[in-house]
Write a protein that holds these residues in place. Structure first.
Motif, PDB file in Angstrom:
ATOM      1  N   LYS A 188       0.826  -1.198   0.000  1.00 56.73           N
ATOM      2  CA  LYS A 188       0.000   0.000   0.000  1.00 56.73           C
ATOM      3  C   LYS A 188       0.869   1.260   0.000  1.00 56.73           C
ATOM      4  CE  LYS A 188      -3.895   2.257   2.237  1.00 56.73           C
ATOM      5  NZ  LYS A 188      -4.897   2.233   3.308  1.00 56.73           N
ATOM      6  N   ALA A 189       1.979   1.231   0.767  1.00 58.57           N
ATOM      7  CA  ALA A 189       2.879   2.387   0.798  1.00 58.57           C
ATOM      8  C   ALA A 189       3.501   2.634  -0.571  1.00 58.57           C
ATOM      9  CB  ALA A 189       3.973   2.164   1.837  1.00 58.57           C
ATOM     10  N   LYS A 190       3.877   1.573  -1.273  1.00 55.69           N
ATOM     11  CA  LYS A 190       4.477   1.700  -2.597  1.00 55.69           C
ATOM     12  C   LYS A 190       3.487   2.294  -3.587  1.00 55.69           C
ATOM     13  CE  LYS A 190       6.653  -1.003  -6.285  1.00 55.69           C
ATOM     14  NZ  LYS A 190       7.061  -2.348  -6.746  1.00 55.69           N
ATOM     15  N   LYS A 191       2.236   1.818  -3.548  1.00 56.75           N
ATOM     16  CA  LYS A 191       1.235   2.300  -4.492  1.00 56.75           C
ATOM     17  C   LYS A 191       0.831   3.739  -4.195  1.00 56.75           C
ATOM     18  CE  LYS A 191      -0.520  -2.258  -5.694  1.00 56.75           C
ATOM     19  NZ  LYS A 191      -1.596  -3.246  -5.570  1.00 56.75           N
ATOM     20  N   GLU A 207     -12.650  12.384  -3.069  1.00 55.55           N
ATOM     21  CA  GLU A 207     -13.194  11.234  -2.375  1.00 55.55           C
ATOM     22  C   GLU A 207     -12.805   9.938  -3.103  1.00 55.55           C
ATOM     23  OE1 GLU A 207     -14.728  13.355   0.745  1.00 55.55           O
ATOM     24  OE2 GLU A 207     -14.544  11.194   0.472  1.00 55.55           O
ATOM     25  N   VAL A 208     -11.512   9.708  -3.273  1.00 59.54           N
ATOM     26  CA  VAL A 208     -11.048   8.514  -3.973  1.00 59.54           C
ATOM     27  C   VAL A 208     -11.455   7.256  -3.215  1.00 59.54           C
ATOM     28  CG1 VAL A 208      -9.004   7.224  -4.661  1.00 59.54           C
ATOM     29  CG2 VAL A 208      -9.139   9.668  -5.124  1.00 59.54           C
ATOM     30  N   ILE A 209     -11.204   7.240  -1.904  1.00 57.08           N
ATOM     31  CA  ILE A 209     -11.597   6.111  -1.078  1.00 57.08           C
ATOM     32  C   ILE A 209     -12.866   6.495  -0.317  1.00 57.08           C
ATOM     33  CG2 ILE A 209     -10.931   4.573   0.800  1.00 57.08           C
ATOM     34  CD1 ILE A 209      -8.052   5.011   0.065  1.00 57.08           C
ATOM     35  N   PRO A 210     -13.986   5.793  -0.542  1.00 52.97           N
ATOM     36  CA  PRO A 210     -15.215   6.118   0.179  1.00 52.97           C
ATOM     37  C   PRO A 210     -15.004   6.102   1.688  1.00 52.97           C
ATOM     38  CG  PRO A 210     -15.637   4.543  -1.576  1.00 52.97           C
ATOM     39  CD  PRO A 210     -14.149   4.673  -1.471  1.00 52.97           C
ATOM     40  N   GLU A 211     -15.752   6.924   2.390  1.00 58.39           N
ATOM     41  CA  GLU A 211     -15.586   7.042   3.837  1.00 58.39           C
ATOM     42  C   GLU A 211     -15.778   5.703   4.544  1.00 58.39           C
ATOM     43  OE1 GLU A 211     -17.509   9.564   7.574  1.00 58.39           O
ATOM     44  OE2 GLU A 211     -18.082  10.003   5.505  1.00 58.39           O
ATOM     45  N   SER A 212     -16.777   4.932   4.090  1.00 56.58           N
ATOM     46  CA  SER A 212     -17.035   3.644   4.731  1.00 56.58           C
ATOM     47  C   SER A 212     -15.868   2.685   4.564  1.00 56.58           C
ATOM     48  CB  SER A 212     -18.304   3.013   4.148  1.00 56.58           C
ATOM     49  OG  SER A 212     -18.162   2.824   2.746  1.00 56.58           O
ATOM     50  N   VAL A 213     -15.240   2.715   3.375  1.00 52.61           N
ATOM     51  CA  VAL A 213     -14.091   1.841   3.129  1.00 52.61           C
ATOM     52  C   VAL A 213     -12.893   2.290   3.962  1.00 52.61           C
ATOM     53  CG1 VAL A 213     -12.469   1.018   1.373  1.00 52.61           C
ATOM     54  CG2 VAL A 213     -14.891   1.276   0.805  1.00 52.61           C
ATOM     55  N   GLN A 214     -12.667   3.614   4.035  1.00 59.94           N
ATOM     56  CA  GLN A 214     -11.561   4.120   4.831  1.00 59.94           C
ATOM     57  C   GLN A 214     -11.740   3.762   6.302  1.00 59.94           C
ATOM     58  OE1 GLN A 214      -8.691   5.805   3.598  1.00 59.94           O
ATOM     59  NE2 GLN A 214      -8.116   5.140   5.640  1.00 59.94           N
ATOM     60  N   LYS A 215     -12.984   3.810   6.774  1.00 56.76           N
ATOM     61  CA  LYS A 215     -13.259   3.439   8.164  1.00 56.76           C
ATOM     62  C   LYS A 215     -12.913   1.977   8.404  1.00 56.76           C
ATOM     63  CE  LYS A 215     -16.941   3.473  11.641  1.00 56.76           C
ATOM     64  NZ  LYS A 215     -18.372   3.795  11.894  1.00 56.76           N
ATOM     65  N   VAL A 243      -8.581  -2.076  -2.642  1.00 59.76           N
ATOM     66  CA  VAL A 243      -8.780  -0.642  -2.437  1.00 59.76           C
ATOM     67  C   VAL A 243      -7.669   0.160  -3.109  1.00 59.76           C
ATOM     68  CG1 VAL A 243      -8.865   1.207  -0.708  1.00 59.76           C
ATOM     69  CG2 VAL A 243     -10.074  -0.936  -0.304  1.00 59.76           C
ATOM     70  N   ASN A 244      -6.435  -0.321  -2.995  1.00 65.48           N
ATOM     71  CA  ASN A 244      -5.312   0.369  -3.629  1.00 65.48           C
ATOM     72  C   ASN A 244      -5.478   0.430  -5.142  1.00 65.48           C
ATOM     73  OD1 ASN A 244      -4.043   0.800  -1.193  1.00 65.48           O
ATOM     74  ND2 ASN A 244      -2.788  -1.038  -1.319  1.00 65.48           N
ATOM     75  N   THR A 249      -6.892   3.183 -10.207  1.00 59.17           N
ATOM     76  CA  THR A 249      -7.758   3.171 -11.389  1.00 59.17           C
ATOM     77  C   THR A 249      -8.469   4.510 -11.553  1.00 59.17           C
ATOM     78  OG1 THR A 249      -8.124   0.779 -11.220  1.00 59.17           O
ATOM     79  CG2 THR A 249      -9.736   2.028 -12.494  1.00 59.17           C
ATOM     80  N   LEU A 250      -8.968   5.072 -10.453  1.00 57.04           N
ATOM     81  CA  LEU A 250      -9.634   6.374 -10.515  1.00 57.04           C
ATOM     82  C   LEU A 250      -8.668   7.473 -10.934  1.00 57.04           C
ATOM     83  CD1 LEU A 250     -12.058   6.388  -7.454  1.00 57.04           C
ATOM     84  CD2 LEU A 250     -12.571   5.948  -9.843  1.00 57.04           C
ATOM     85  N   HIS A 251      -7.421   7.408 -10.440  1.00 52.40           N
ATOM     86  CA  HIS A 251      -6.420   8.398 -10.858  1.00 52.40           C
ATOM     87  C   HIS A 251      -6.176   8.303 -12.360  1.00 52.40           C
ATOM     88  CE1 HIS A 251      -5.034  10.403  -7.260  1.00 52.40           C
ATOM     89  NE2 HIS A 251      -5.073   9.251  -6.603  1.00 52.40           N
ATOM     90  N   ALA A 252      -6.051   7.070 -12.871  1.00 50.09           N
ATOM     91  CA  ALA A 252      -5.822   6.877 -14.306  1.00 50.09           C
ATOM     92  C   ALA A 252      -7.018   7.365 -15.121  1.00 50.09           C
ATOM     93  CB  ALA A 252      -5.551   5.397 -14.588  1.00 50.09           C
ATOM     94  N   LEU A 253      -8.229   7.086 -14.630  1.00 48.91           N
ATOM     95  CA  LEU A 253      -9.452   7.509 -15.318  1.00 48.91           C
ATOM     96  C   LEU A 253      -9.525   9.026 -15.386  1.00 48.91           C
ATOM     97  CD1 LEU A 253     -12.227   6.752 -16.564  1.00 48.91           C
ATOM     98  CD2 LEU A 253     -13.164   6.791 -14.238  1.00 48.91           C
ATOM     99  N   ASP A 254      -9.154   9.680 -14.293  1.00 47.74           N
ATOM    100  CA  ASP A 254      -9.224  11.139 -14.247  1.00 47.74           C
ATOM    101  C   ASP A 254      -8.229  11.780 -15.208  1.00 47.74           C
ATOM    102  OD1 ASP A 254     -10.370  13.509 -12.876  1.00 47.74           O
ATOM    103  OD2 ASP A 254      -8.306  13.826 -12.264  1.00 47.74           O
TER     104      ASP A 254
END
Length: 285
Positions: A188-191, A207-215, A243-244, A249-254
């Motif tokens: 996770k640190a590397k990614k 909001e890349v990581i949803p709040e529920s997932v981050q929790k 999650v990583n 994927t969202l960064h690439a999509l953006d």
């Protein structure tokens, strides 16, 4: 002899009005800069506490107006040609843009064609966007620091476990658990590091990581020393990896510039998520 009167077209009249308007604006900005220059000169000669009274008694300016005029001289005097057609009110609004960005901002946003209200709105949105980006970057750096601390703690625990190791099955399980959790944290640190280097974080991905997932991730981290179930450890590793990958994927999509292509792939992500949800609900029923 009858004098012929030539009727001028409305286009000619409009062109003359605009020419006068631009000349007036240029003169106004230049005059404001010259006033600001002299206000700076006067302020340097006055004692502390005398400035406000001097302005009121001598030039009938408020301190805020005087500050604006002095800023106009300081900020625009070095390159008057780039801002010569701006009105006084637009010049004041543009003080909200960093000096090194201001000229490009004026050109890219066609500021001369905007109303002052439109310009103020665009600048306000830009400032809000920059705050969101700064906050997201700060959050990402905080997460990186926490991960680095997790990795150090896990390495120490793993070293202690090896030193205290016996032939008992419980010792082997503990070493395996710590090894797997260390691999998850390092992955996770590397990614996260790769995503930070890839491109600046944008407000569109706040909001890349949803709040529920981050929790859930926070809960898993807080309980990292409690579980000895190999199946649960394996799930935690896969879950963090999922999650990583979703984040990247969202960064690439953006980063996709073509709006139609971006919409196509966004729709594909939605379909995949729907399929995953249906599969998960079917497996739990």
């Amino acid at each position: 002899m009858t004098q012929l009167i030539t009727e001028r077209s409305t286009d000619v009249i409009a062109a003359e009005i605009n020419a006068i308007k631009f000349q007036t604006q240029s003169m106004m900005l230049q005059a404001s800069s010259e006033i600001g220059k002299r206000l700076i000169e006067a302020k340097e000669q006055l004692q502390h506490g005398e400035w406000g009274k001097w302005l009121k008694d001598n030039v009938e300016y408020s301190q805020s107006t005087a500050n604006n005029l002095m800023q106009i001289h300081t900020e625009y005097n070095s390159n008057p040609q780039a801002f010569g057609n701006l009105s006084y009110s637009k010049a004041i609004a543009l003080l909200g843009i960093d000096a090194e960005e201001r000229e490009n901002f004026v050109q890219e946003n066609n500021v001369e064609e905007m109303s002052t209200r439109e310009l103020q709105k665009v600048i306000k949105e830009k400032q809000k966007l920059e705050k969101e980006i700064a906050k997201k970057e700060a959050d990402a750096l905080k997460e990186k620091k926490l991960l680095q601390q997790d990795i150090q703690d896990l390495k120490q625990q793993l070293e202690d476990a090896h030193q205290q190791s016996t032939d008992h099955e419980d010792s082997e399980k503990e070493i395996n658990r710590l090894t797997q959790e260390l691999a998850v944290a390092e992955s996770k640190a590397k990614k996260l590091e790769e995503s930070l280097k890839a491109k600046p974080i944008e407000a569109a991905t706040v909001e890349v990581i949803p709040e529920s997932v981050q929790k859930e991730l926070d809960q898993l981290r807080s309980k990292k020393n409690e579980s000895t179930d190999p199946a649960e450890i394996k799930f935690k590793m896969r879950f963090e990896s999922l999650v990583n990958e979703f984040d990247l994927t969202l960064h690439a999509l953006d980063g996709i510039g073509n709006s139609e292509t971006k919409a196509k792939y966004t729709n594909a992500v939605h379909k995949l998520m729907d399929k995953m949800r249906a599969t998960l609900e079917g497996g739990m029923s």
